[in-house]
Design an enzyme around this catalytic site. Sequence first.
Site, PDB file in Angstrom:
ATOM      1  N   GLU A 425       0.822  -1.211   0.000  1.00 50.33           N
ATOM      2  CA  GLU A 425       0.000   0.000   0.000  1.00 50.33           C
ATOM      3  C   GLU A 425       0.860   1.267   0.000  1.00 50.33           C
ATOM      4  O   GLU A 425       1.104   1.857   1.054  1.00 50.33           O
ATOM      5  CB  GLU A 425      -0.954  -0.013   1.193  1.00 50.33           C
ATOM      6  N   GLU A 576      -4.612  -9.430   1.721  1.00 54.26           N
ATOM      7  CA  GLU A 576      -5.092  -8.800   2.955  1.00 54.26           C
ATOM      8  C   GLU A 576      -6.607  -8.702   2.895  1.00 54.26           C
ATOM      9  O   GLU A 576      -7.173  -8.170   1.940  1.00 54.26           O
ATOM     10  CB  GLU A 576      -4.528  -7.390   3.144  1.00 54.26           C
TER      11      GLU A 576
END
Length: 634
Positions: A425, A576
């Site tokens: 991210e 995730e």
Amino acid sequence: MFDSRIVPSAGCAVVLLLVACGKDELTSRREPTALGGAVANDGAGPGTGGQAGAEVGGGAAVTGGSSSTGGAGTTGGGSHADDDLLIDDFEDGDTTAMSGASWYVYDDVLNGGGSSVTDFVSDEGFESSHAFLVEYSFDQGELTYEPFIGFGVALGSGPTDLSGYQGIGYTYRGGAHEVRLETTEVTDYDYFAVQVPASASFRTRVLPFGDFFQGGWGAPVDFVPEHVTGVSFHVRGTTGESDRLLVDDVTVLAEVEVSRVADLQIGPPAPPQDVVLESVAVDTDLQERAMASLDRGYNITNWLEQGPFTGFGQYDGDFVAQLADAGFCSLRLPIDLDLFVEGRTVDGDTVTLQVSDDLFTVLDSFDEWTAGQGIGFTIDYHQYDRSLDFADPATLAEIVELWGTVAEHFAENSREDLFFELLNEPELSVTGRPPSAAEWTELANRIIAAIRVHDTTHTVLFGDVEWYGITPLAQRTPLDDDNVIYVFHFYDPFVFTHQGASWAEMATTHDVPYPYSEDRWSEYSSDFGFTSDSPAWHLSQLRSYSTMGTKSALRNRIAEAKAWAVEHQVPVICNEFGVYDVRSLLEDRARYYTDLSDIFEEFAIPWQIWFMIMDPTTGQVLPEYRTAFGLDEE
């Protein structure tokens, strides 16, 4: 009398996830005077908090709480106070509170940060002559979490009984902050707190005790109103940010009047029509490898991505063996690689690094342990210290050089189930503005090129901008390297998966069901712990939850990623996803995981769960989770 009312809001915004910071931190703390203060050491630590609270004319209802949820709840057990208890109105022009204690300030310097704070009694009071003012600037320094400052005051020489009171009231102007109730039961700085947004004009706030919750990163304890020792204001930010905060008329309230506005509707579930994909086939060897080596995966969280390596502790070879025994087939290791850099030499755009031997002690150990158990291993460059700055070429060169070093080390490693994940991210890794898709693509290509100088064999994992979002992934052209597996993260619907998460501005939220249930729904967002300060997109999700909180909505969203993968014949994985378990119900989590597991299986998408569901001591996984994920299936 203070009055709190709920005013619903609408709209949407971009999701920003913040990591919960560590605990048991030291700080630099000072006792101020009217002109600033002398230095003294004490303890007060960083934490996290969700946004909540109320103001005159628009605020939150008392939501209640319990030891199981980490919330303060409503007070009781003592007689009702007749009058408010003034902590300080600063009209005497000094920093001595009504209790006789002095207001103190603290910063993050002893933790490794470089933030600064000055304090004094200002003549900018709210309809009065004086208020307490702090001016501050943030510098993250060596911290692996957000920099911070704060200030507070003891209510007496020992615990103060507030069982006859209902909340805290005060007036402020300035930066966003967290109001904390400190009690003797909390010993790790995970105080009962409420996050309050910034305001350019004076606002009077009412914070019912029921809106105070622990952040969830420390030990959960009961809120005992008889044991309150102090009130403090905690402020976090980013490097380079500076602001000021004025507070006035800090008061413990004998009574908080609460009114509610119906801002939701109760109706039957309204799932969208299921998207039909003509094919889900990705007929490549890389897809087969992804299914064999990245499915049924596990993350080790809140460890090496948050701070330096100090030893393996519970995460050793026995832990990896427990994962395999529990039915997991792959391990993703989030690790902040740059925390292992001991020295660097910068010459123009060239960076030479001195890397600690500890890095390869860690990586080689997990390589050996996972290979021995026959489970895939992903090295995930995952950081929260924001050491990457797209405006600073040297920081970009450093990440490229780091990956080159790691790739060179593993170049002769023959296993096919070892993966290099470039950068988790990107938004969580950068100082300043987040990168555009083009900027991130350019850097990713540089990293891959550095890897391929040494290692042409091992597969790279790439996730897109917007927190590994599906939308930017589905809009991109695949990278030139054909040994790449593409990654997305999935936390829809956010108001369910992150209820109770202080770092996601949802500390006060609770009891959002999955799937949407007409019987369990309410006309009041406050019944789920949302407030007028909750981000507008949270409330928007609640209003559409009869649609969003359904399996079909989850499936259709994930189908966007799969359709893109099929079009380009490349694998996609979800490494995730999960549900924060502080205030969600086990049966709801199990239903959610069952639905996602079904969707991942339908679309042949490997998965790796983020929130750890295996007891690291016993290796046990709850039966509800084992069933949901099919961990007992061959």
